[in-house]
Design a protein around this motif. Structure first.
Motif, PDB file in Angstrom:
ATOM      1  N   SER A  86       0.848  -1.184   0.000  1.00  0.00           N
ATOM      2  CA  SER A  86       0.000   0.000   0.000  1.00  0.00           C
ATOM      3  C   SER A  86       0.885   1.234   0.000  1.00  0.00           C
ATOM      4  N   LEU A  87       0.976   1.903  -1.124  1.00  0.00           N
ATOM      5  CA  LEU A  87       1.916   2.990  -1.297  1.00  0.00           C
ATOM      6  C   LEU A  87       1.282   4.359  -1.135  1.00  0.00           C
ATOM      7  N   ILE A  88      -0.033   4.447  -1.203  1.00  0.00           N
ATOM      8  CA  ILE A  88      -0.707   5.747  -1.209  1.00  0.00           C
ATOM      9  C   ILE A  88      -1.874   5.730  -0.241  1.00  0.00           C
ATOM     10  N   VAL A  89      -2.002   6.811   0.518  1.00  0.00           N
ATOM     11  CA  VAL A  89      -3.194   7.027   1.338  1.00  0.00           C
ATOM     12  C   VAL A  89      -3.914   8.238   0.773  1.00  0.00           C
ATOM     13  N   LEU A  90      -5.108   8.083   0.283  1.00  0.00           N
ATOM     14  CA  LEU A  90      -5.819   9.176  -0.345  1.00  0.00           C
ATOM     15  C   LEU A  90      -6.335  10.145   0.701  1.00  0.00           C
ATOM     16  N   LYS A  91      -6.185  11.435   0.416  1.00  0.00           N
ATOM     17  CA  LYS A  91      -6.581  12.475   1.366  1.00  0.00           C
ATOM     18  C   LYS A  91      -7.463  13.520   0.689  1.00  0.00           C
ATOM     19  N   LEU A 127      -4.542  -5.645   4.319  1.00  0.00           N
ATOM     20  CA  LEU A 127      -5.410  -4.834   5.166  1.00  0.00           C
ATOM     21  C   LEU A 127      -5.457  -3.376   4.723  1.00  0.00           C
ATOM     22  N   LEU A 128      -4.344  -2.844   4.204  1.00  0.00           N
ATOM     23  CA  LEU A 128      -4.288  -1.456   3.741  1.00  0.00           C
ATOM     24  C   LEU A 128      -4.565  -1.329   2.251  1.00  0.00           C
ATOM     25  N   GLY A 129      -4.936  -2.434   1.626  1.00  0.00           N
ATOM     26  CA  GLY A 129      -5.206  -2.397   0.200  1.00  0.00           C
ATOM     27  C   GLY A 129      -3.944  -2.600  -0.620  1.00  0.00           C
ATOM     28  N   VAL A 130      -4.109  -2.584  -1.924  1.00  0.00           N
ATOM     29  CA  VAL A 130      -2.989  -2.759  -2.853  1.00  0.00           C
ATOM     30  C   VAL A 130      -2.854  -1.481  -3.675  1.00  0.00           C
ATOM     31  N   GLY A 131      -1.708  -0.828  -3.562  1.00  0.00           N
ATOM     32  CA  GLY A 131      -1.456   0.390  -4.327  1.00  0.00           C
ATOM     33  C   GLY A 131      -2.036   1.626  -3.693  1.00  0.00           C
ATOM     34  N   SER A 132      -3.216   1.527  -3.112  1.00  0.00           N
ATOM     35  CA  SER A 132      -3.881   2.681  -2.500  1.00  0.00           C
ATOM     36  C   SER A 132      -4.681   2.240  -1.286  1.00  0.00           C
ATOM     37  N   THR A 133      -4.673   3.092  -0.263  1.00  0.00           N
ATOM     38  CA  THR A 133      -5.550   2.912   0.884  1.00  0.00           C
ATOM     39  C   THR A 133      -6.587   4.024   0.829  1.00  0.00           C
ATOM     40  N   PHE A 134      -7.828   3.678   0.590  1.00  0.00           N
ATOM     41  CA  PHE A 134      -8.870   4.679   0.400  1.00  0.00           C
ATOM     42  C   PHE A 134      -9.495   5.057   1.731  1.00  0.00           C
ATOM     43  N   GLU A 135      -9.481   6.359   2.006  1.00  0.00           N
ATOM     44  CA  GLU A 135     -10.116   6.861   3.213  1.00  0.00           C
ATOM     45  C   GLU A 135     -11.569   7.219   2.928  1.00  0.00           C
ATOM     46  N   GLY A 136     -12.378   7.214   3.960  1.00  0.00           N
ATOM     47  CA  GLY A 136     -13.763   7.635   3.816  1.00  0.00           C
ATOM     48  C   GLY A 136     -14.658   6.611   3.164  1.00  0.00           C
ATOM     49  N   TYR A 144      -9.193  -1.985  -1.760  1.00  0.00           N
ATOM     50  CA  TYR A 144      -8.881  -2.631  -3.030  1.00  0.00           C
ATOM     51  C   TYR A 144      -7.829  -3.723  -2.820  1.00  0.00           C
ATOM     52  N   GLY A 145      -8.150  -4.950  -3.236  1.00  0.00           N
ATOM     53  CA  GLY A 145      -7.211  -6.063  -3.120  1.00  0.00           C
ATOM     54  C   GLY A 145      -7.079  -6.631  -1.720  1.00  0.00           C
ATOM     55  N   GLU A 146      -7.970  -6.225  -0.804  1.00  0.00           N
ATOM     56  CA  GLU A 146      -7.844  -6.672   0.590  1.00  0.00           C
ATOM     57  C   GLU A 146      -8.049  -8.176   0.730  1.00  0.00           C
ATOM     58  N   PHE A 147      -8.969  -8.744  -0.052  1.00  0.00           N
ATOM     59  CA  PHE A 147      -9.264 -10.183   0.016  1.00  0.00           C
ATOM     60  C   PHE A 147      -9.029 -10.795  -1.367  1.00  0.00           C
ATOM     61  N   PRO A 148      -7.780 -11.081  -1.704  1.00  0.00           N
ATOM     62  CA  PRO A 148      -7.438 -11.466  -3.088  1.00  0.00           C
ATOM     63  C   PRO A 148      -7.930 -12.845  -3.508  1.00  0.00           C
ATOM     64  N   TRP A 149      -8.508 -13.598  -2.609  1.00  0.00           N
ATOM     65  CA  TRP A 149      -9.028 -14.928  -2.948  1.00  0.00           C
ATOM     66  C   TRP A 149     -10.515 -14.892  -3.316  1.00  0.00           C
ATOM     67  N   THR A 150     -11.195 -13.775  -3.084  1.00  0.00           N
ATOM     68  CA  THR A 150     -12.637 -13.709  -3.302  1.00  0.00           C
ATOM     69  C   THR A 150     -12.962 -13.628  -4.792  1.00  0.00           C
ATOM     70  N   ALA A 151     -13.870 -14.501  -5.228  1.00  0.00           N
ATOM     71  CA  ALA A 151     -14.204 -14.622  -6.648  1.00  0.00           C
ATOM     72  C   ALA A 151     -15.655 -14.250  -6.913  1.00  0.00           C
ATOM     73  N   VAL A 152     -15.930 -13.911  -8.171  1.00  0.00           N
ATOM     74  CA  VAL A 152     -17.288 -13.705  -8.657  1.00  0.00           C
ATOM     75  C   VAL A 152     -17.608 -14.819  -9.644  1.00  0.00           C
TER      76      VAL A 152
END
Length: 420
Positions: A86-91, A127-136, A144-152
């Protein structure tokens, strides 16, 4: 009266004065030329409040909703410590699309941040997402990407010569070519009518930094003891994929426990796209939801279900387990069927093992009424047999723990319990 007052102020702010006021005309014209709607609203509000409107002149310029990685505004993002994925926290200001921010300085050519190459371990939650941690985010929305095993799981349909897909169930990746789901959602469908998507998060957009993977199904395997009748049991199925998935940060397998002692019964999580409430106004979720809940003992769950419309004669089969019901909304719901229920690994709580598959329930989210899940441990001998029979080599295991996954609840069942 208020509307009339606002219209009068609108005219005062925007109208070009008459020639009898030359000194004001020039300044007001210049002001009007640079006036945007947000400054205008600021001026109107200040006038209603009887306050000085000079601060509106420095009101920030209008912004544009863009993917987070294209925004160069100062303070729009910052590095998130403690998680290399998780490289970015959106503000910034939230837009209609969850993964977008409202931005003034836009770089349309900027590519999304590239997560580092990793060899994923089974059950590794981001837990913090992949690439971005979205606030709010809204309550129960996942990163995003928190549960990478979940399928549709989709089903293919044909109408007037047009082919289209319908969201049918949830599932989980237990092997690079196997998705675990609920039997009642896929029975009656042939393999060529089913498709699986992994790496999905927001079903209404395609702006995620890493594209999802769509895979064909070549075989549908129902548990040999599955029964959909009044003595409903062993409600699990495996979907064999035509090609192995490409494992990475947003697509990876979930761990399969060797026994109850392998995981913690509290802090379990269900992930999927089902409804939040059991009513006509509720809708399927666009962003993958995550509902935390503890496991409930089998006898306690059965007693609680006997207090519902199921009555005192209801018996919960041993091939099911229960979770949730300690508070309002702590439950899976319609559309979650087949989705995974995972619990923290006792030896490493940052990783998760799948213990249940969303199966059925009485309504959704009622206090004191747990949800019912197919018990993965109970079905594990069959799952292990399928993996051992169809696949060989070291890919069957990841760090010594077998992988597994699950499927979706659906509607229209004749059973007293709602099939989710």
């Amino acid at each position: 009266m208020f509307l009339l007052l606002m219209m009068m102020m609108w005219m005062e702010v925007t109208a070009i004065p008459s020639s009898s006021s030359p000194s004001l005309s020039s300044s007001r014209q210049n002001s009007h030329e640079s006036l945007d709607m947000r400054r205008l609203l600021c001026l109107l509000v200040k006038r209603v409040e009887g306050r000085d409107g000079s601060t509106c002149e420095s009101y920030p310029p209008l912004c544009t909703c863009v993917p987070a990685w294209q925004c160069r505004d100062e303070g729009a993002a910052e590095e998130a410590s403690g998680n290399i994925l998780s490289l970015i926290v959106l503000k910034n200001i939230r837009c209609g699309v969850t993964e977008e921010v409202c931005c003034v300085q836009v770089d349309e050519n900027a590519p999304p941040s590239t997560p580092p190459l990793v060899t994923p371990s089974c059950g590794q939650r981001n837990l913090l997402g992949v690439g971005s941690t979205f606030e709010g985010l809204e309550e129960q929305q996942s990163q995003y990407g928190e549960f990478p095993w979940t399928a549709v799981v989709f089903t293919e349909h044909l109408l007037d010569g047009f082919s289209f897909q319908i969201f049918t169930a949830g599932g989980s990746l237990v092997h690079k070519r196997l998705v675990l789901t609920v039997a009642h959602a896929v029975q009656g469908f042939s393999a060529d009518q089913l498709n699986v998507r992994l790496g999905e998060w927001n079903t209404e957009t395609e702006t995620e930094a890493i594209p999802h993977q769509d895979l064909e199904v070549v075989e549908v395997l129902l548990h040999p003891d599955y029964s959909g009748g009044p003595r409903h049991h062993y409600d699990v199925a495996l979907l064999v994929l035509k090609q192995p998935v490409v494992l990475g940060t947003t697509v990876s397998t979930v761990c399969l426990p060797a026994g109850e002692e392998d995981y913690l019964p509290d802090g379990c999580v269900m992930s999927g796209w089902g409804k939040k409430n059991f009513d006509d106004s509720s809708k399927f979720q666009e962003v993958m939801k995550a509902v935390e809940m503890p496991l409930v003992q089998h006898d306690v769950c059965q007693a609680a279900l006997q207090e519902t419309r199921l009555g005192p004669g209801f018996l919960l089969h041993d091939s099911f387990l229960c979770a949730g019901g300690q508070k309002e909304g702590q439950d899976s719901c319609t559309g979650d069927g087949g989705s995974p229920l995972v619990c923290p690994l006792r030896s490493d709580p940052s990783r998760y093992v799948q213990v249940g598959v969303v199966a059925m329930g009485v309504g959704c989210g009622q206090m004191g009424v747990p949800g019912v899940y197919a018990d993965v441990l109970n079905a594990q001998p069959w799952i292990n047999e399928v993996i051992a029979t169809k696949f060989s080599g070291s890919e069957n295991k990841i760090k010594g723990i077998w992988q597994i996954e699950l499927h979706l609840r659906n509607q229209g069942s004749h059973l007293p319990l709602l099939m989710k």
